[in-house]
Design a protein around this motif. Structure first.
Motif, short mmCIF file in Angstrom:
data_model
loop_
_atom_site.label_atom_id
_atom_site.label_comp_id
_atom_site.label_asym_id
_atom_site.label_seq_id
_atom_site.Cartn_x
_atom_site.Cartn_y
_atom_site.Cartn_z
N GLY A 28 3.05 8.32 17.23
CA GLY A 28 4.35 8.69 16.69
C GLY A 28 5.26 7.53 16.36
N ARG A 29 4.74 6.31 16.31
CA ARG A 29 5.59 5.16 16.05
C ARG A 29 5.69 4.83 14.57
N GLY A 30 4.72 5.18 13.78
CA GLY A 30 4.74 4.86 12.36
C GLY A 30 4.44 3.39 12.12
N LEU A 31 4.54 3.00 10.87
CA LEU A 31 4.33 1.61 10.51
C LEU A 31 5.55 0.82 10.96
N ARG A 32 5.34 -0.20 11.74
CA ARG A 32 6.46 -0.94 12.33
C ARG A 32 7.12 -1.88 11.34
N GLY A 33 6.44 -2.30 10.32
CA GLY A 33 7.00 -3.22 9.34
C GLY A 33 5.98 -3.51 8.27
N PRO A 34 6.35 -4.33 7.32
CA PRO A 34 5.39 -4.65 6.26
C PRO A 34 4.22 -5.44 6.85
N LEU A 35 3.08 -5.31 6.22
CA LEU A 35 1.90 -6.01 6.70
C LEU A 35 2.01 -7.51 6.50
N ALA A 36 2.73 -7.92 5.47
CA ALA A 36 2.94 -9.34 5.21
C ALA A 36 4.35 -9.52 4.65
N PRO A 37 4.99 -10.64 4.97
CA PRO A 37 6.32 -10.88 4.40
C PRO A 37 6.24 -10.98 2.88
N PRO A 38 7.32 -10.68 2.17
CA PRO A 38 7.27 -10.65 0.71
C PRO A 38 6.91 -11.98 0.04
N GLN A 39 7.19 -13.11 0.68
CA GLN A 39 6.90 -14.39 0.04
C GLN A 39 5.44 -14.83 0.20
N VAL A 40 4.65 -14.10 0.96
CA VAL A 40 3.25 -14.46 1.17
C VAL A 40 2.42 -13.94 0.00
N PRO A 41 1.48 -14.74 -0.52
CA PRO A 41 0.71 -14.32 -1.70
C PRO A 41 -0.01 -12.99 -1.56
N ILE A 42 -0.36 -12.55 -0.36
CA ILE A 42 -1.08 -11.29 -0.21
C ILE A 42 -0.23 -10.11 -0.66
N SER A 43 1.09 -10.27 -0.61
CA SER A 43 1.96 -9.17 -0.99
C SER A 43 2.29 -9.16 -2.48
N LEU A 44 1.81 -10.14 -3.22
CA LEU A 44 2.06 -10.20 -4.65
C LEU A 44 0.95 -9.48 -5.41
N SER A 45 1.32 -8.83 -6.50
CA SER A 45 0.31 -8.21 -7.35
C SER A 45 -0.42 -9.31 -8.13
N ARG A 46 -1.52 -8.94 -8.76
CA ARG A 46 -2.29 -9.92 -9.53
C ARG A 46 -1.46 -10.48 -10.68
N SER A 47 -0.67 -9.64 -11.33
CA SER A 47 0.14 -10.13 -12.45
C SER A 47 1.25 -11.05 -11.95
N GLU A 48 1.85 -10.74 -10.80
CA GLU A 48 2.89 -11.62 -10.25
C GLU A 48 2.30 -12.97 -9.84
N LEU A 49 1.13 -12.94 -9.25
CA LEU A 49 0.46 -14.17 -8.85
C LEU A 49 0.13 -15.02 -10.07
N PHE A 50 -0.34 -14.37 -11.14
CA PHE A 50 -0.66 -15.08 -12.38
C PHE A 50 0.59 -15.70 -12.97
N GLU A 51 1.69 -14.97 -12.98
CA GLU A 51 2.95 -15.51 -13.49
C GLU A 51 3.42 -16.71 -12.67
N ASP A 52 3.13 -16.69 -11.37
CA ASP A 52 3.46 -17.85 -10.53
C ASP A 52 2.63 -19.07 -10.94
N TYR A 53 1.35 -18.88 -11.27
CA TYR A 53 0.52 -19.99 -11.74
C TYR A 53 1.11 -20.59 -13.01
N VAL A 54 1.52 -19.72 -13.94
CA VAL A 54 2.09 -20.19 -15.20
C VAL A 54 3.41 -20.93 -14.92
N ARG A 55 4.25 -20.38 -14.06
CA ARG A 55 5.54 -21.00 -13.75
C ARG A 55 5.35 -22.38 -13.11
N GLU A 56 4.43 -22.49 -12.15
CA GLU A 56 4.19 -23.77 -11.48
C GLU A 56 3.67 -24.81 -12.47
N SER A 57 2.73 -24.42 -13.31
CA SER A 57 2.18 -25.34 -14.30
C SER A 57 3.23 -25.75 -15.32
#
Length: 157
Positions: A28-57
């Motif tokens: 009865g406790r439910g999900l206690r919080g997100p599985l990963a913080p928002p700034q961690v790459p696992i929480s980014l979608s493939r398109s967001e991650l790709f846009e990060d590659y373009v932005r960094e380059s």
């Protein structure tokens, strides 16, 4: 036994889900919080991650070539049209990027196509390296220079 007496009350239904169904939240406790913080790459979608590659380059290239500040960088899913039309490489290949020159006071634009790049690169590191290589080639085309002049480390493995 008296036939006029009411029948005994039915037992109450069992609490919780029907028998046989499994619940993930057993205590009865439910999900206690997100599985990963928002700034961690696992929480980014493939398109967001790709846009990060373009932005960094893009940021790496802008530090070396300040005139690129006046260029728009964009990400599209796939190129529009079909092989053989203008904007597609000769020989029927699929473009990975494209340079759109400035029009009447507008900005030049470099477009990277996400899906063709993702298909060609298997790992995240390969994808980031391929994005940077494509941007170098497009910037070289835009500025009329060789890719080696844009980034001396171009084409190094």
């Amino acid at each position: 036994m008296d036939s006029s007496a009411p029948p005994p009350p039915a037992p109450p239904p069992p609490a919780g889900p029907p028998r046989g169904a499994r619940r993930r939240d057993r205590h009865g406790r439910g999900l206690r919080g997100p599985l990963a913080p928002p700034q961690v790459p696992i929480s980014l979608s493939r398109s967001e991650l790709f846009e990060d590659y373009v932005r960094e380059s893009m940021e790496r290239l802008e530090r070396r070539w300040p005139q690129l500040i006046d260029v728009d960088f964009a990400v599209d899913e796939v190129p529009e049209g079909s092989p053989g039309e203008p904007g597609f490489p000769p020989g029927g290949g699929i473009p990975l990027g494209r340079v759109l020159p400035a029009r009447q006071g507008g900005k030049s634009r470099i477009v990277i196509y996400r899906r063709p790049v993702e298909i060609r690169a298997k790992s995240r590191d390969d994808r980031a390296a391929l994005v940077h290589e494509i941007l170098i080639e497009q910037v070289a085309e835009l500025l009329g220079l060789s890719p080696d002049a844009i980034d001396p480390r171009y084409d190094e493995e």
